[in-house]
Scaffold this active site. Sequence first.
Site, PDB file in Angstrom:
ATOM      1  N   ASP A 128       8.335   1.905  -9.796  1.00 25.15           N
ATOM      2  CA  ASP A 128       9.482   2.805  -9.908  1.00 25.15           C
ATOM      3  C   ASP A 128       9.602   3.339 -11.337  1.00 25.15           C
ATOM      4  O   ASP A 128       9.916   4.508 -11.563  1.00 25.15           O
ATOM      5  CB  ASP A 128      10.782   2.086  -9.536  1.00 25.15           C
ATOM      6  CG  ASP A 128      10.979   1.987  -8.029  1.00 25.15           C
ATOM      7  OD1 ASP A 128      10.217   2.629  -7.283  1.00 25.15           O
ATOM      8  OD2 ASP A 128      11.900   1.257  -7.617  1.00 25.15           O
ATOM      9  N   ALA A 151       0.833  -1.205   0.000  1.00 24.70           N
ATOM     10  CA  ALA A 151       0.000   0.000   0.000  1.00 24.70           C
ATOM     11  C   ALA A 151       0.864   1.251   0.000  1.00 24.70           C
ATOM     12  O   ALA A 151       0.567   2.233  -0.701  1.00 24.70           O
ATOM     13  CB  ALA A 151      -0.923  -0.005   1.223  1.00 24.70           C
TER      14      ALA A 151
END
Length: 207
Positions: free
Chosen positions: A91, A30
């Site tokens: 990312d 999360a």
Amino acid sequence: MLNRHARGFFTALFTPLARWLLRMGVSPDAVTVIGTAGVVVGALVFFPLGQLFWGTLFITAFIFSDVLDGIMARMQDVKSRWGNFLDSTLDRIADGALFAGLAIWFFTGGADTPIAVAAMLCLVLGMVVSYARAKAESLGFTANVGIAERAERLVSVLVVTGLTGLGLPPVVLLATLVLLALASFITVVQRVLSVRRQAQAEPSPAD
């Protein structure tokens, strides 16, 4: 380099927060998702509006989620391939949004095409750097070499972008982006050559 030197400091800094979030039932995944969403919003909302300084502050508030989720996972003693995959994938999304936001602004209201093009080069080459390592590892090679680590790329572009929003001459941002693109290109070459050497060292099928 930055990763090695800063890891201990940021681990100590964020450990209390990580411990509190785990007590509240928040999962490392999360934190990864929320952190990425914050970076994307900062990059694709603030930057295209020309708010380089405030966008940088907003992004900085979320970008350390990449450290925080790792600390949380270690506290839980969880080594999840899913978590690793999710972290790496998000990312790439965060990095892409960062350079895309800069490119959008400088292609439009910022009216500085060289900076916009340099940002796009950083975006593309940064993706190739990551892909080269991932593809190499999927084939059983290693490709963790190179001069352009993600942490250095992010810190340098965020610091200079924020200062540009405060009045630093845009040519400094251009120079930074060009150097980042060059470093990423060199890293791609280093990884390709590394994998080629490993491939050549493998015994031939006839052996």
